[in-house]
Design a protein around this motif. Structure first.
Motif, mmCIF file in Angstrom:
data_model
loop_
_atom_site.group_PDB
_atom_site.id
_atom_site.type_symbol
_atom_site.label_atom_id
_atom_site.label_comp_id
_atom_site.label_asym_id
_atom_site.label_seq_id
_atom_site.Cartn_x
_atom_site.Cartn_y
_atom_site.Cartn_z
ATOM 1 N N CYS A 287 0.832 -1.219 0.000
ATOM 2 C CA CYS A 287 0.000 0.000 0.000
ATOM 3 C C CYS A 287 0.858 1.257 0.000
ATOM 4 N N LEU A 288 0.392 2.262 -0.696
ATOM 5 C CA LEU A 288 1.026 3.581 -0.690
ATOM 6 C C LEU A 288 0.156 4.519 0.141
ATOM 7 N N VAL A 289 0.780 5.265 1.065
ATOM 8 C CA VAL A 289 0.045 6.255 1.862
ATOM 9 C C VAL A 289 0.244 7.639 1.235
ATOM 10 N N VAL A 290 -0.851 8.376 1.070
ATOM 11 C CA VAL A 290 -0.774 9.735 0.504
ATOM 12 C C VAL A 290 -1.111 10.737 1.604
ATOM 13 N N GLU A 291 -0.214 11.663 1.875
ATOM 14 C CA GLU A 291 -0.330 12.554 3.047
ATOM 15 C C GLU A 291 0.069 13.995 2.728
ATOM 16 N N ASP A 292 -0.494 14.926 3.506
ATOM 17 C CA ASP A 292 -0.075 16.335 3.393
ATOM 18 C C ASP A 292 0.672 16.788 4.651
ATOM 19 N N ALA A 293 0.654 15.951 5.716
ATOM 20 C CA ALA A 293 1.232 16.391 6.992
ATOM 21 C C ALA A 293 2.478 15.577 7.343
ATOM 22 N N GLU A 294 3.429 16.252 7.975
ATOM 23 C CA GLU A 294 4.655 15.573 8.392
ATOM 24 C C GLU A 294 4.334 14.433 9.362
ATOM 25 N N ALA A 295 3.365 14.669 10.266
ATOM 26 C CA ALA A 295 2.967 13.625 11.228
ATOM 27 C C ALA A 295 2.451 12.401 10.484
ATOM 28 N N GLY A 296 1.804 12.618 9.349
ATOM 29 C CA GLY A 296 1.263 11.511 8.555
ATOM 30 C C GLY A 296 2.367 10.732 7.860
ATOM 31 N N ILE A 297 3.392 11.424 7.379
ATOM 32 C CA ILE A 297 4.530 10.739 6.734
ATOM 33 C C ILE A 297 5.273 9.929 7.805
ATOM 34 N N ALA A 298 5.428 10.505 8.992
ATOM 35 C CA ALA A 298 6.092 9.785 10.093
ATOM 36 C C ALA A 298 5.296 8.519 10.432
ATOM 37 N N ALA A 299 3.955 8.635 10.428
ATOM 38 C CA ALA A 299 3.094 7.480 10.717
ATOM 39 C C ALA A 299 3.268 6.399 9.647
ATOM 40 N N ALA A 300 3.331 6.819 8.382
ATOM 41 C CA ALA A 300 3.509 5.858 7.282
ATOM 42 C C ALA A 300 4.849 5.125 7.448
ATOM 43 N N CYS A 301 5.915 5.874 7.723
ATOM 44 C CA CYS A 301 7.250 5.262 7.912
ATOM 45 C C CYS A 301 7.197 4.258 9.055
ATOM 46 N N ALA A 302 6.582 4.665 10.181
ATOM 47 C CA ALA A 302 6.537 3.798 11.362
ATOM 48 C C ALA A 302 5.771 2.506 11.082
ATOM 49 N N GLY A 303 4.808 2.560 10.133
ATOM 50 C CA GLY A 303 4.008 1.383 9.818
ATOM 51 C C GLY A 303 4.595 0.512 8.719
ATOM 52 N N GLY A 304 5.710 0.967 8.144
ATOM 53 C CA GLY A 304 6.333 0.182 7.069
ATOM 54 C C GLY A 304 5.721 0.429 5.700
ATOM 55 N N PHE A 305 5.073 1.608 5.535
ATOM 56 C CA PHE A 305 4.458 1.967 4.251
ATOM 57 C C PHE A 305 5.370 2.892 3.459
ATOM 58 N N ASP A 306 5.347 2.793 2.138
ATOM 59 C CA ASP A 306 5.884 3.865 1.304
ATOM 60 C C ASP A 306 4.882 5.001 1.349
ATOM 61 N N SER A 307 5.357 6.217 1.099
ATOM 62 C CA SER A 307 4.437 7.358 1.181
ATOM 63 C C SER A 307 4.673 8.339 0.045
ATOM 64 N N ALA A 308 3.613 9.066 -0.296
ATOM 65 C CA ALA A 308 3.695 10.138 -1.286
ATOM 66 C C ALA A 308 3.219 11.401 -0.592
ATOM 67 N N GLY A 309 4.060 12.433 -0.599
ATOM 68 C CA GLY A 309 3.743 13.658 0.141
ATOM 69 C C GLY A 309 3.322 14.793 -0.772
ATOM 70 N N LEU A 310 2.344 15.558 -0.288
ATOM 71 C CA LEU A 310 1.908 16.790 -0.961
ATOM 72 C C LEU A 310 2.235 17.953 -0.026
#
Ligand code: B16
Ligand code: MG
Length: 214
Positions: A166-189
């Motif tokens: 799964c890819l996580v799509v986020e606008d907040a730094e806290a959300g990118i940190a959450a994705a990293c902590a869960g083992g997800f790749d992330s796409a930031g806006l």
């Protein structure tokens, strides 16, 4: 299709822009308390739960408040916020966002929401997106808010998928940190694209098609 079979979207700041309503509602509460509240402080509230947001606002409050008083302030903010959400219509959903999600879905991807907001379902209804997503994980099913990964891990679970798919799509730094902590790749806006921790920095929502090989 590329590496991902599921996409988990944050709501506020990714699918829609309720910032101005959160700001106006918290500003009313802060003014009542005589506490400074501005755009910089508001930026710290992105992706953060309602009660944690209140604690950030109260960093500038001199007195002390009981748990009941805090609960009452959070409820007051939410009532104001819900009233403002009444202004939202399907016209608030950007055609780019809708067309991109439709293309991802047509390519066979599963789409989920991973939001801290307890108002997620009401917002999706106002946008004309009720029933659109394959799974919804939001403030009503979590006990720990971002940067804890719980909201995204539960979304992946609801999709019956592993975080790596799964890819996580986020606008907040806290959300990118959450994705990293869960083992997800992330796409930031926006701010999340600048923080240096997202797997992909996006300029615009439609970039997701290239990221996902659609
Ligand atoms: P509520 P997201 C978050 O949504 C907002 O960014 C954040 O500002 C808000 O405090 C939080 O939801 C809780 O919202 O008061 O409606 O439960 O960005 O995770 O979709
Ligand atoms: Mg957000």
């Amino acid at each position: 299709m590329g590496k991902y079979t599921g996409i988990i979207f944050d709501l506020d700041g990714v699918i829609c822009f309720t910032d101005k309503y959160h700001y106006a509602a918290w500003k009313t509460v802060a003014d009542k308390l005589g506490v400074e509240f501005n755009e910089t402080i508001n930026n710290r509230l992105r992706g953060v739960s309602r009660m944690d947001s209140l604690e950030i606002i109260l960093e500038r409050y001199d007195g002390s408040l009981s748990a009941e008083e805090k609960e009452a302030l959070a409820t007051e903010k939410n009532e104001l916020y819900k009233k403002l959400l009444g202004n939202m219509t399907p016209a608030d959903l950007s055609p780019e966002v809708k067309a991109t999600m439709d293309a991802l879905r047509a390519a066979g991807m599963k789409l989920a929401i991973g939001s801290s907001s307890r108002n997620t379902k009401a917002i999706l209804e106002r946008l004309g997106l009720a029933g659109y997503f394959d799974a919804i994980s939001d403030g009503t099913n979590i006990t720990r808010s971002k940067p804890d990964p719980q909201v995204f891990l539960m979304a992946a679970d609801f999709l019956h998928m592993a975080p790596e798919s799964c890819l996580v799509v986020e606008d907040a730094e806290a959300g990118i940190a959450a994705a990293c902590a869960g083992g997800f790749d992330s796409a930031g806006l926006g701010e999340a694209a600048q923080c240096g921790r997202a797997t992909y920095a996006m300029k615009t929502f439609a970039d997701l098609k290239a990221i996902c090989g659609v």
